[in-house]
Design a protein around this motif. Structure first.
Motif, PDB file in Angstrom:
ATOM      1  N   LEU A  88      57.304  86.353  72.375  1.00 49.89           N
ATOM      2  CA  LEU A  88      56.729  87.374  71.497  1.00 49.89           C
ATOM      3  C   LEU A  88      55.670  86.811  70.555  1.00 49.89           C
ATOM      4  N   LYS A 121      66.359  90.312  70.002  1.00 48.84           N
ATOM      5  CA  LYS A 121      65.226  90.781  70.799  1.00 48.84           C
ATOM      6  C   LYS A 121      65.746  91.825  71.772  1.00 48.84           C
ATOM      7  N   THR A 126      64.613  94.095  74.958  1.00 53.45           N
ATOM      8  CA  THR A 126      63.590  94.223  75.995  1.00 53.45           C
ATOM      9  C   THR A 126      63.950  95.392  76.897  1.00 53.45           C
ATOM     10  N   SER A 166      55.901  93.222  72.035  1.00 53.51           N
ATOM     11  CA  SER A 166      55.125  92.766  73.185  1.00 53.51           C
ATOM     12  C   SER A 166      55.262  93.815  74.281  1.00 53.51           C
ATOM     13  N   SER A 222      59.105  94.708  74.577  1.00 52.61           N
ATOM     14  CA  SER A 222      60.050  93.891  73.819  1.00 52.61           C
ATOM     15  C   SER A 222      59.772  94.017  72.340  1.00 52.61           C
TER      16      SER A 222
END
Length: 165
Positions: free
Chosen positions: A45, A94, A96, A127, A134
Protein backbone atom coordinates in the motif's frame (compact mmCIF):
# COMPACT_ATOMS: atom_id res chain seq x y z
CA UNK A 1 -11.66 -17.87 -9.78
CA UNK A 2 -15.29 -17.40 -10.78
CA UNK A 3 -16.02 -14.33 -12.90
CA UNK A 4 -18.52 -13.15 -10.28
CA UNK A 5 -16.78 -14.42 -7.13
CA UNK A 6 -15.68 -11.70 -4.73
CA UNK A 7 -13.40 -12.40 -1.77
CA UNK A 8 -12.43 -10.28 1.22
CA UNK A 9 -9.04 -10.83 2.83
CA UNK A 10 -8.25 -9.36 6.23
CA UNK A 11 -4.64 -9.06 7.38
CA UNK A 12 -4.05 -8.28 11.04
CA UNK A 13 -1.07 -6.57 12.72
CA UNK A 14 -0.27 -4.01 10.04
CA UNK A 15 1.86 -0.92 10.67
CA UNK A 16 1.56 2.36 8.76
CA UNK A 17 4.83 4.18 8.01
CA UNK A 18 5.13 7.83 6.98
CA UNK A 19 8.42 9.43 5.91
CA UNK A 20 9.18 13.03 4.97
CA UNK A 21 12.48 14.03 3.40
CA UNK A 22 14.06 16.91 1.53
CA UNK A 23 15.35 15.04 -1.52
CA UNK A 24 13.59 14.04 -4.73
CA UNK A 25 11.23 11.19 -3.90
CA UNK A 26 12.61 8.76 -6.49
CA UNK A 27 16.11 8.82 -4.99
CA UNK A 28 15.02 8.21 -1.40
CA UNK A 29 12.38 5.66 -2.39
CA UNK A 30 14.90 3.63 -4.39
CA UNK A 31 17.38 3.67 -1.50
CA UNK A 32 14.77 2.76 1.11
CA UNK A 33 13.18 -0.06 -0.86
CA UNK A 34 16.62 -1.50 -1.64
CA UNK A 35 17.46 -1.50 2.07
CA UNK A 36 14.11 -3.11 2.92
CA UNK A 37 14.55 -5.74 0.19
CA UNK A 38 17.90 -6.70 1.70
CA UNK A 39 16.19 -7.31 5.07
CA UNK A 40 13.34 -9.30 3.54
CA UNK A 41 10.67 -6.81 4.69
CA UNK A 42 7.44 -6.84 2.72
CA UNK A 43 6.13 -3.40 1.72
CA UNK A 44 2.53 -2.80 0.70
CA UNK A 45 0.00 0.00 0.00
CA UNK A 46 2.50 2.59 -1.18
CA UNK A 47 1.66 6.28 -1.57
CA UNK A 48 4.29 8.73 -2.82
CA UNK A 49 4.13 12.53 -2.82
CA UNK A 50 6.82 14.10 -5.00
CA UNK A 51 8.95 17.05 -3.89
CA UNK A 52 6.64 19.93 -3.06
CA UNK A 53 7.52 22.95 -0.98
CA UNK A 54 10.95 21.35 -0.50
CA UNK A 55 9.53 18.18 1.09
CA UNK A 56 8.70 14.75 -0.36
CA UNK A 57 6.57 12.21 1.49
CA UNK A 58 6.21 8.45 1.33
CA UNK A 59 3.59 6.33 3.08
CA UNK A 60 3.42 2.56 3.06
CA UNK A 61 2.39 -0.37 5.19
CA UNK A 62 4.33 -3.34 6.53
CA UNK A 63 3.45 -6.32 8.64
CA UNK A 64 4.14 -5.83 12.33
CA UNK A 65 6.82 -8.53 12.16
CA UNK A 66 8.80 -6.27 9.74
CA UNK A 67 8.55 -3.14 11.89
CA UNK A 68 12.09 -3.36 13.30
CA UNK A 69 13.46 -3.79 9.76
CA UNK A 70 11.83 -0.50 8.75
CA UNK A 71 13.38 1.31 11.72
CA UNK A 72 16.80 -0.08 10.89
CA UNK A 73 16.49 0.86 7.20
CA UNK A 74 15.23 4.37 8.08
CA UNK A 75 18.21 4.90 10.40
CA UNK A 76 20.61 3.81 7.67
CA UNK A 77 18.78 5.96 5.13
CA UNK A 78 19.01 8.97 7.43
CA UNK A 79 22.78 8.49 7.72
CA UNK A 80 23.12 8.29 3.91
CA UNK A 81 20.46 10.75 2.74
CA UNK A 82 20.34 13.43 5.39
CA UNK A 83 17.46 14.44 7.64
CA UNK A 84 14.10 12.78 7.47
CA UNK A 85 11.00 12.64 9.59
CA UNK A 86 9.58 9.23 10.43
CA UNK A 87 6.15 8.46 11.88
CA UNK A 88 5.02 4.92 12.58
CA UNK A 89 1.58 3.86 13.73
CA UNK A 90 0.42 0.35 14.58
CA UNK A 91 -2.99 -1.11 15.28
CA UNK A 92 -4.21 -1.43 11.68
CA UNK A 93 -5.78 -4.17 9.61
CA UNK A 94 -5.58 -4.37 5.84
CA UNK A 95 -8.82 -5.25 4.08
CA UNK A 96 -8.53 -6.42 0.49
CA UNK A 97 -11.55 -6.90 -1.74
CA UNK A 98 -10.57 -9.27 -4.55
CA UNK A 99 -12.52 -10.15 -7.68
CA UNK A 100 -12.24 -10.19 -11.47
CA UNK A 101 -12.48 -6.72 -12.98
CA UNK A 102 -13.42 -4.92 -9.78
CA UNK A 103 -12.42 -1.48 -10.97
CA UNK A 104 -14.48 -1.89 -14.14
CA UNK A 105 -17.69 -3.01 -12.46
CA UNK A 106 -20.22 -0.26 -11.93
CA UNK A 107 -20.44 0.74 -8.33
CA UNK A 108 -17.71 -1.48 -6.86
CA UNK A 109 -15.38 1.39 -5.99
CA UNK A 110 -18.35 3.52 -4.96
CA UNK A 111 -19.70 0.77 -2.68
CA UNK A 112 -16.28 0.24 -1.16
CA UNK A 113 -15.86 4.00 -0.61
CA UNK A 114 -19.28 4.34 1.00
CA UNK A 115 -18.56 1.43 3.34
CA UNK A 116 -15.34 3.21 4.32
CA UNK A 117 -17.15 6.46 4.94
CA UNK A 118 -19.74 4.79 7.16
CA UNK A 119 -17.35 2.54 9.08
CA UNK A 120 -13.77 3.78 8.94
CA UNK A 121 -13.43 7.55 8.67
CA UNK A 122 -9.72 7.38 9.60
CA UNK A 123 -8.73 5.42 6.49
CA UNK A 124 -5.14 6.24 5.63
CA UNK A 125 -3.98 4.16 2.67
CA UNK A 126 -5.98 2.85 -0.29
CA UNK A 127 -4.78 0.88 -3.30
CA UNK A 128 -6.80 -0.16 -6.34
CA UNK A 129 -6.18 -2.35 -9.40
CA UNK A 130 -8.32 -4.34 -11.81
CA UNK A 131 -8.44 -7.23 -9.34
CA UNK A 132 -8.19 -5.67 -5.88
CA UNK A 133 -9.23 -2.80 -3.69
CA UNK A 134 -7.21 -2.58 -0.47
CA UNK A 135 -7.46 -0.27 2.50
CA UNK A 136 -5.77 0.18 5.86
CA UNK A 137 -8.24 0.71 8.73
CA UNK A 138 -7.85 0.91 12.49
CA UNK A 139 -8.41 -2.41 14.27
CA UNK A 140 -11.17 -0.72 16.31
CA UNK A 141 -13.09 -0.09 13.06
CA UNK A 142 -12.55 -3.52 11.49
CA UNK A 143 -15.76 -5.28 12.57
CA UNK A 144 -17.92 -2.33 11.56
CA UNK A 145 -16.14 -2.11 8.19
CA UNK A 146 -16.64 -5.81 7.48
CA UNK A 147 -20.33 -5.53 8.40
CA UNK A 148 -20.70 -2.59 5.99
CA UNK A 149 -18.86 -4.50 3.24
CA UNK A 150 -21.06 -7.58 3.71
CA UNK A 151 -24.05 -5.35 2.95
CA UNK A 152 -22.42 -3.96 -0.21
CA UNK A 153 -20.83 -7.25 -1.33
CA UNK A 154 -23.26 -10.03 -0.29
CA UNK A 155 -21.87 -13.53 -0.55
CA UNK A 156 -18.24 -12.40 -0.47
CA UNK A 157 -16.08 -14.96 1.31
CA UNK A 158 -13.95 -13.53 4.15
CA UNK A 159 -10.49 -14.99 4.84
CA UNK A 160 -8.52 -13.89 7.91
CA UNK A 161 -4.72 -13.73 7.73
CA UNK A 162 -1.92 -12.70 10.04
CA UNK A 163 0.97 -10.54 8.86
CA UNK A 164 3.11 -13.66 8.59
CA UNK A 165 0.74 -15.56 6.21
Amino acid sequence: MDAEKTEIFVTFDVVAVYLEFKKPAAAVTAELFTLLKETGAGVDLISLTPLRRSVSALSFSVDNCDFSKVLKAAAQLKDESGPLRLEVSGGYAKITLHGNGLSKKDGMLAGFSHALRRAAPETILISASDLTLSVLVRMAELDRMLTEMEGDFPGAEITYLTGED
